[in-house]
Motif scaffolding. Sequence first.
Motif, PDB file in Angstrom:
ATOM      1  N   ARG A   1       0.836  -1.201   0.000  1.00  0.00           N
ATOM      2  CA  ARG A   1       0.000   0.000   0.000  1.00  0.00           C
ATOM      3  C   ARG A   1       0.872   1.253   0.000  1.00  0.00           C
ATOM      4  NH1 ARG A   1      -4.866  -1.871   4.172  1.00  0.00           N
ATOM      5  NH2 ARG A   1      -4.949  -4.029   3.424  1.00  0.00           N
ATOM      6  N   ALA A  12       1.165   5.299   1.005  1.00  0.00           N
ATOM      7  CA  ALA A  12       0.626   6.287   1.932  1.00  0.00           C
ATOM      8  C   ALA A  12       1.201   7.663   1.647  1.00  0.00           C
ATOM      9  CB  ALA A  12       0.940   5.888   3.373  1.00  0.00           C
ATOM     10  N   SER A  50      -5.047   2.681   9.328  1.00  0.00           N
ATOM     11  CA  SER A  50      -4.601   2.504   7.943  1.00  0.00           C
ATOM     12  C   SER A  50      -4.790   1.086   7.428  1.00  0.00           C
ATOM     13  CB  SER A  50      -3.111   2.868   7.821  1.00  0.00           C
ATOM     14  OG  SER A  50      -2.865   4.202   8.164  1.00  0.00           O
ATOM     15  N   LYS A  62      -8.146   4.737   2.642  1.00  0.00           N
ATOM     16  CA  LYS A  62      -8.093   5.128   4.055  1.00  0.00           C
ATOM     17  C   LYS A  62      -7.656   6.583   4.141  1.00  0.00           C
ATOM     18  CE  LYS A  62      -8.444   0.834   5.956  1.00  0.00           C
ATOM     19  NZ  LYS A  62      -9.299   0.425   7.089  1.00  0.00           N
ATOM     20  N   ILE A  98      -3.575   5.254   1.208  1.00  0.00           N
ATOM     21  CA  ILE A  98      -3.708   5.830   2.551  1.00  0.00           C
ATOM     22  C   ILE A  98      -3.326   7.299   2.471  1.00  0.00           C
ATOM     23  CG2 ILE A  98      -2.869   5.762   4.936  1.00  0.00           C
ATOM     24  CD1 ILE A  98      -1.907   2.811   4.193  1.00  0.00           C
TER      25      ILE A  98
END
Length: 256
Positions: free
Chosen positions: A12, A14, A234, A141, A91
């Motif tokens: 992921r 962020a 997250s 998120k 995220i």
Amino acid sequence: MMDDTLFSLAGRRALVTGASRGIGLTLARGLGRHGAKIVLNGRNPDALEAARTMLENEGLDAVTARFDVTDQDAVIAGVDAIEHEHGPIDILVNNAGIQRRAPLEQFSRADWDALVATNLNAVFFVGQAVARHMLQRGRGKIINICSVQSELARPGIAPYTATKGAVKNLTKGMATDWARHGLQVNGLAPGYFQTEMNENLVKDKEFTKWLCQRTPAGRWGQVGELVGAAVFLSSDASSFVNGHILMVDGGLTASV
């Protein structure tokens, strides 16, 4: 059997705003240590590069994205560039923020405008720009950094309190609009932490004495203690948590 994937952020990406120092950099490092690829945002190119080098030297995957979060056009262009050059933002940590202290009757219009632009407008600008991509994917998120001042006031910082109270309700509004589309939008609200922004308060023995008496935990928070909450919000562990403001304050808002 233990589920090692529940809090994993592997694969992921962020985006953390205001990430060149303080809480932003700490959260970026924490998310990276749990597997996330980090995009550091800020306005100072030297500070951003220093932060990126620090994370890279720790074995973390980090790049920089320099744009002014108070400029909506710059935000839209910056977010689009991240999505195009690096890949989807999974995220978002809306962390950028400033503080101005003065008696309310003497508070200047310039300081008021600066607080609203950075602490509130930027949360809307970046949140909206990132969400437009997340909504197309049906997942994402968003963590907005709130504060104990989202709930409580203290002399000399009424305008800051106003911005953080607004961020709390903007968070709830984002969740109300976007939860049905697969997004989780929550707030992370630090109490009093030893940061550069609070340096003068930390050095003030009278204030520190008051704070330790006022906070059930009896001490200042350490910024690393925010990481667990950020990882939770997250990760898949918070898949049905929406519009929640998670206080990390040593019990301050629970006690009178």
